[in-house]
Design an enzyme around this catalytic site. Structure first.
Site, PDB file in Angstrom:
ATOM      1  N   ARG A  61      28.701  59.729  22.890  1.00  0.00           N
ATOM      2  CA  ARG A  61      29.673  58.627  22.907  1.00  0.00           C
ATOM      3  C   ARG A  61      31.061  59.146  22.527  1.00  0.00           C
ATOM      4  O   ARG A  61      32.081  58.562  22.894  1.00  0.00           O
ATOM      5  CB  ARG A  61      29.257  57.516  21.935  1.00  0.00           C
ATOM      6  CG  ARG A  61      30.010  56.208  22.208  1.00  0.00           C
ATOM      7  CD  ARG A  61      29.629  55.107  21.222  1.00  0.00           C
ATOM      8  NE  ARG A  61      30.208  55.344  19.929  1.00  0.00           N
ATOM      9  CZ  ARG A  61      29.551  55.279  18.772  1.00  0.00           C
ATOM     10  NH1 ARG A  61      28.262  54.990  18.755  1.00  0.00           N
ATOM     11  NH2 ARG A  61      30.169  55.512  17.636  1.00  0.00           N
ATOM     12  N   TYR A 114      46.275  44.908  39.436  1.00  0.00           N
ATOM     13  CA  TYR A 114      44.881  44.629  39.767  1.00  0.00           C
ATOM     14  C   TYR A 114      44.460  43.357  39.010  1.00  0.00           C
ATOM     15  O   TYR A 114      44.836  43.174  37.847  1.00  0.00           O
ATOM     16  CB  TYR A 114      44.030  45.845  39.368  1.00  0.00           C
ATOM     17  CG  TYR A 114      42.568  45.535  39.317  1.00  0.00           C
ATOM     18  CD1 TYR A 114      41.881  45.095  40.445  1.00  0.00           C
ATOM     19  CD2 TYR A 114      41.854  45.651  38.128  1.00  0.00           C
ATOM     20  CE1 TYR A 114      40.536  44.782  40.388  1.00  0.00           C
ATOM     21  CE2 TYR A 114      40.509  45.348  38.067  1.00  0.00           C
ATOM     22  CZ  TYR A 114      39.856  44.908  39.198  1.00  0.00           C
ATOM     23  OH  TYR A 114      38.530  44.599  39.139  1.00  0.00           O
ATOM     24  N   ASP A 188      49.485  53.068  36.120  1.00  0.00           N
ATOM     25  CA  ASP A 188      48.204  53.071  36.825  1.00  0.00           C
ATOM     26  C   ASP A 188      48.445  53.783  38.158  1.00  0.00           C
ATOM     27  O   ASP A 188      49.133  53.270  39.032  1.00  0.00           O
ATOM     28  CB  ASP A 188      47.748  51.615  37.023  1.00  0.00           C
ATOM     29  CG  ASP A 188      46.404  51.504  37.738  1.00  0.00           C
ATOM     30  OD1 ASP A 188      46.041  52.432  38.484  1.00  0.00           O
ATOM     31  OD2 ASP A 188      45.732  50.471  37.567  1.00  0.00           O
ATOM     32  N   LYS A 213      37.811  54.929  42.358  1.00  0.00           N
ATOM     33  CA  LYS A 213      38.443  54.849  43.672  1.00  0.00           C
ATOM     34  C   LYS A 213      38.584  56.250  44.294  1.00  0.00           C
ATOM     35  O   LYS A 213      37.594  56.911  44.524  1.00  0.00           O
ATOM     36  CB  LYS A 213      39.774  54.115  43.539  1.00  0.00           C
ATOM     37  CG  LYS A 213      39.673  52.795  42.735  1.00  0.00           C
ATOM     38  CD  LYS A 213      38.784  51.800  43.427  1.00  0.00           C
ATOM     39  CE  LYS A 213      38.507  50.476  42.743  1.00  0.00           C
ATOM     40  NZ  LYS A 213      38.653  50.252  41.361  1.00  0.00           N
TER      41      LYS A 213
HETATM   42  C1  LIG Z   1      44.712  49.572  40.682  1.00  0.00           C
HETATM   43  C2  LIG Z   1      43.475  49.339  39.871  1.00  0.00           C
HETATM   44  N1  LIG Z   1      43.507  49.557  38.555  1.00  0.00           N
HETATM   45  C3  LIG Z   1      42.423  49.360  37.769  1.00  0.00           C
HETATM   46  C4  LIG Z   1      41.229  48.915  38.296  1.00  0.00           C
HETATM   47  C5  LIG Z   1      40.041  48.703  37.404  1.00  0.00           C
HETATM   48  O1  LIG Z   1      39.159  49.773  37.544  1.00  0.00           O
HETATM   49  P1  LIG Z   1      37.568  49.681  37.363  1.00  0.00           P
HETATM   50  O2  LIG Z   1      37.046  48.733  38.394  1.00  0.00           O
HETATM   51  O3  LIG Z   1      37.119  51.103  37.539  1.00  0.00           O
HETATM   52  O4  LIG Z   1      37.323  49.166  35.977  1.00  0.00           O
HETATM   53  C6  LIG Z   1      41.141  48.682  39.675  1.00  0.00           C
HETATM   54  C7  LIG Z   1      39.878  48.208  40.276  1.00  0.00           C
HETATM   55  O5  LIG Z   1      39.847  47.786  41.411  1.00  0.00           O
HETATM   56  C8  LIG Z   1      42.298  48.895  40.481  1.00  0.00           C
HETATM   57  O6  LIG Z   1      42.285  48.686  41.804  1.00  0.00           O
END
Ligand SMILES: Cc1ncc(COP(=O)(O)O)c(C=O)c1O
Length: 398
Positions: A61, A114, A188, A213
């Protein structure tokens, strides 16, 4: 053999960035250390590890050698000091914000994020006494006003290109502004990947990825990561990470290392196909508008040219009609898979208003520029003729 050279090109880093082969066996593929715990040499060794006076592993962990290898690799690609793996992108974002903000603090977030990040901003953080101020981050004046008004403001977070509108934000300008007010800046970088854009080079403090992704690239893992300096990571480990348990699994780390080896090649193919899709849609009579940072019609095309080395694999468009027409398009495609997520080899298509961005109220969606008839395609790396044929036949049915 196998020493990391910071001057390597990005494709070399993608393959060798985690360091030398396994010292014990010489295994070229990083072994999966599928273990929860690690045996101490003796009682004193255990005590020294816990006191931070010896280097080594205690419990997965906290850290694990396969996850460590992934962390080194992503840090090398982003040009940062250290990486940290998480169970998901949301776990990464949550840890980063909780490291900077405690009850009574606030942060600024771009309003086009997101859907899960938006939900974290408006539903989760207030439960901990932390306030997120969402703002149109394409306008620096609005961001500065929000920073000035916010109480105990600690951080600015944004994504570029943004999910799902593909609006592009000026990383350097936003970072310079936020730093004037001593805010940490987290970008991000999920849509661009370190192959196309490296925010730390523009001064940002933390890069975040939904590694689910493009980092994975094959749609087979849910994971996240942060890249930062060592000071931030040490504080996060101590204050939040170790005791909240959002750790990355060793098998996930191994899948991500495997995915990363081909990310430069995959991104080239995604960008080439997405550019063709964007141009095809731009001339289609049933399409109202297309957003792709590579199109000259994109409002931040010049900025995208400056801060990205290519324009990515995501395309969004609006079709004539509204929410229902958006959903109809989903039922008309055949090759493209109707699914959330993105960045896979497979083309994925999604109607954000009824799925990923249903966490926004209709009013907030409108404010964030997420139209009810907006459709998002994560353009895969299949033959472009087949992708275009599929979109063409789907549009004929509408
Ligand atoms: C731009 C973006 N940031 C963060 C996330 C969140 O990631 P996760 O689904 O791996 O928790 C996503 C998920 O689609 C995303 O598209």
């Amino acid at each position: 053999m196998g020493k990391i050279n910071p001057n390597w090109g990005i494709a070399t880093k993608a393959i060798h960035g985690y360091g030398p082969s396994d010292p014990l066996t010489g295994a070229v593929s990083v072994p999966i250390f599928q273990t929860s715990t690690f045996e101490f040499k003796n009682a004193q060794h255990g005590a020294d590890l816990f006191a931070g006076e010896a280097e080594g592993y205690i419990y997965s962990r906290i850290s694990n050698p396969t996850v460590d290898a992934f962390e080194k690799e992503i840090a090398s690609l982003e040009g940062g000091e250290v990486g940290k793996g998480f169970a998901s992108g949301m776990a990464a974002t949550f840890n980063a914000v909780m490291t900077e903000c405690k009850a009574g603090d606030s942060y600024i977030s771009s309003e086009t994020m997101y859907g899960g990040t938006h939900a974290m901003n408006v539903h989760v953080m207030p439960r901990f006494g932390v306030t997120a101020h969402e703002v149109d981050a394409t306008d620096l004046n609005l961001v500065e006003d929000a920073i000035k008004k916010a109480k105990n403001c600690k951080m600015l977070i944004f994504e570029t290109p943004a999910n799902p509108t593909l609006s592009v934000l000026d990383i350097k300008a936003l970072t310079d502004l936020a730093h004037q007010y001593n805010l940490k800046v987290m970008v991000d970088n999920t849509f661009a990947t370190p192959i196309l854009q490296r925010p730390l080079e523009s001064g940002a403090d933390i890069v975040m990825h939904s590694a689910t992704k493009y980092i994975s690239g094959h749609g087979d893992v849910v994971a996240g990561c942060l890249v930062s300096d060592a000071e931030f990571r040490a504080r996060m480990m101590e204050d939040v990470f170790i005791d909240t348990g959002g750790c990355m699994a060793p098998f996930s780390a191994w899948l991500l290392l495997r995915g990363l080896k081909t990310i430069p090649v995959r991104m080239r193919a995604h960008c080439a196909n997405a550019s063709r899709v964007a141009k095809f849609l731009a001339f289609h009579p049933k399409i109202e508008s297309v957003s792709y940072p590579g199109l000259v019609s994109h409002p931040q095309h010049e900025l995208a040219k400056k801060q990205m080395s290519d324009f990515g694999g995501m395309v969004t468009f609006t079709i004539a009609g509204g929410f229902e027409e958006g959903k109809k398009m989903m039922d008309a495609v055949s090759l493209a898979k109707v699914a959330v997520s993105l960045g896979d080899c497979d083309t994925l298509i999604n109607h954000p208003a009824s799925t990923t961005h249903s966490t926004y109220s209709p009013e907030d969606r409108a404010a964030a520029g997420i139209a009810e008839n907006l459709i998002r395609i994560s353009v895969g790396i299949e033959d472009i003729a087949d992708i275009l044929d599929d979109l063409n036949q789907a549009l004929r049915q509408l």
